[in-house]
Design a protein around this motif. Structure first.
Motif, short mmCIF file in Angstrom:
data_model
loop_
_atom_site.label_atom_id
_atom_site.label_comp_id
_atom_site.label_asym_id
_atom_site.label_seq_id
_atom_site.Cartn_x
_atom_site.Cartn_y
_atom_site.Cartn_z
N ILE A 37 0.86 -1.18 0.00
CA ILE A 37 0.00 0.00 0.00
C ILE A 37 0.89 1.23 0.00
O ILE A 37 1.46 1.60 1.02
N ASN A 38 1.05 1.86 -1.14
CA ASN A 38 1.99 2.97 -1.30
C ASN A 38 1.29 4.17 -1.90
O ASN A 38 0.94 4.17 -3.08
N VAL A 39 1.07 5.20 -1.09
CA VAL A 39 0.39 6.41 -1.55
C VAL A 39 1.20 7.12 -2.62
O VAL A 39 0.65 7.68 -3.58
N ASN A 40 2.52 7.12 -2.47
CA ASN A 40 3.37 7.87 -3.40
C ASN A 40 3.55 7.20 -4.76
O ASN A 40 4.02 7.83 -5.71
N ALA A 41 3.18 5.93 -4.86
CA ALA A 41 3.43 5.19 -6.10
C ALA A 41 2.64 5.74 -7.28
O ALA A 41 3.01 5.53 -8.43
N CYS A 42 1.55 6.45 -7.01
CA CYS A 42 0.68 6.93 -8.09
C CYS A 42 0.94 8.40 -8.45
O CYS A 42 0.22 8.97 -9.27
N GLU A 43 1.95 8.99 -7.83
CA GLU A 43 2.17 10.43 -8.00
C GLU A 43 2.40 10.83 -9.46
O GLU A 43 1.93 11.86 -9.91
N ARG A 44 3.14 10.03 -10.21
CA ARG A 44 3.52 10.41 -11.56
C ARG A 44 2.63 9.77 -12.64
O ARG A 44 2.90 9.91 -13.82
N VAL A 45 1.58 9.08 -12.20
CA VAL A 45 0.68 8.44 -13.15
C VAL A 45 -0.32 9.47 -13.67
O VAL A 45 -0.95 10.18 -12.90
N GLN A 46 -0.47 9.54 -14.98
CA GLN A 46 -1.45 10.42 -15.60
C GLN A 46 -2.44 9.56 -16.36
O GLN A 46 -2.07 8.64 -17.07
N VAL A 47 -3.72 9.86 -16.21
CA VAL A 47 -4.78 9.08 -16.85
C VAL A 47 -5.59 9.97 -17.77
O VAL A 47 -6.04 11.05 -17.37
N ALA A 48 -5.79 9.53 -19.00
CA ALA A 48 -6.63 10.25 -19.96
C ALA A 48 -7.73 9.31 -20.40
O ALA A 48 -7.47 8.29 -21.05
N CYS A 49 -8.96 9.61 -20.04
CA CYS A 49 -10.09 8.74 -20.36
C CYS A 49 -10.80 9.24 -21.62
O CYS A 49 -11.96 9.68 -21.56
N ASN A 50 -10.12 9.18 -22.74
CA ASN A 50 -10.70 9.58 -24.01
C ASN A 50 -11.08 8.30 -24.75
O ASN A 50 -10.28 7.68 -25.44
N ILE A 51 -12.35 7.89 -24.60
CA ILE A 51 -12.78 6.58 -25.09
C ILE A 51 -12.68 6.47 -26.61
O ILE A 51 -12.20 5.49 -27.15
N ASN A 52 -13.11 7.50 -27.34
CA ASN A 52 -13.13 7.43 -28.80
C ASN A 52 -11.73 7.27 -29.39
O ASN A 52 -11.53 6.55 -30.36
N SER A 53 -10.76 7.97 -28.78
CA SER A 53 -9.40 7.89 -29.32
C SER A 53 -8.79 6.52 -29.07
O SER A 53 -7.91 6.08 -29.79
N VAL A 54 -9.26 5.85 -28.01
CA VAL A 54 -8.73 4.53 -27.69
C VAL A 54 -9.37 3.43 -28.53
O VAL A 54 -8.70 2.58 -29.09
#
Length: 232
Positions: free
Chosen positions: A157-174
């Motif tokens: 359980i690491n709070v800092n592990a997600c610091e540099r993760v970026q999420v883009a939820c653009n369904i059509n482009s995927v």
């Protein structure tokens, strides 16, 4: 008889986490279900109220555990079941209130002498699953499973592990233009929920809930193993 409804502290914390849960297998105690169950019971719609009280009882609500015991004791949804009445009264008794202790003692007095040993033994499963400790252990497992695993072991359980993760939820482009609506809907929902989970404030809330559960469980376990015996 009026008995104060008890919502366990750790269950109240679940509201902020389950908002982001993609798979709500863990039922969360809520005031609307409590009010609905009470209304149905008062209107003598016992089968409908039992369904809600059962959910609430299994999530750790002591009042609902008591009501389930009353339903089984009086056979309000079928034949009387003294075994289940005893088991739920035993769990509800953890509340520590005089009323619930008296109810448990009354149920115990109804058990024929030749059935006492078997009924006390059979109540163990319900007690272990739905006692305060049992519910806390279940909730802790749920929180750990819901906590985003950005890197490394799923057990960490690491709070800092997600610091540099970026999420883009653009369904059509995927997925492109030719997509299955249900698949897009599910993927988009999961993506948005993951994006919400990895926000720093939400990670901290979930980590705080995990820490609280682990501390609570450790303290309960220090009291010793749960052994069901005849109450004196």
């Amino acid at each position: 008889m009026h008995i104060k409804k008890l919502l366990l502290t750790f269950v109240l914390l679940s509201g902020s986490q389950t908002v982001f849960a993609s798979n709500q297998e863990f039922y969360v105690i809520n005031e609307s279900d409590i009010a609905k169950a009470d209304e149905l019971f008062q209107n003598e719609q016992y089968e409908e109220s039992q369904q809600l009280y059962s959910q609430l009882a299994k999530a750790g609500d002591k009042y609902s555990q008591y009501i389930l015991s009353v339903i089984y004791m009086n056979g309000l949804t079928g034949e009387k079941n003294i075994e289940k009445a005893y088991a739920w009264a035993r769990v509800a008794k953890e509340d520590g209130s005089k009323e619930l202790s008296q109810h448990f003692d009354y149920i115990k007095s109804l058990i024929p002498l030749e059935q006492k040993e078997q009924i006390v033994k059979s109540s163990t499963d319900i007690y272990r699953q739905y006692s305060n400790l049992g519910v806390a252990e279940n909730y802790l497992a749920y929180l750990k499973d819901e906590f985003p695993k950005c890197t490394g072991s799923r057990l960490k359980i690491n709070v800092n592990a997600c610091e540099r993760v970026q999420v883009a939820c653009n369904i059509n482009s995927v997925w492109g233009g030719n997509t299955i609506p249900d698949l897009v809907s599910t993927f988009g929902k999961d993506c948005l929920e993951f994006a919400a989970k990895i926000q720093p404030e939400n990670l901290k809330k979930m980590k705080a809930g995990i820490d609280l559960m682990e501390e609570y469980i450790q303290e309960e376990r220090k009291k010793g193993s749960v052994i069901i015996t005849e109450e004196k």
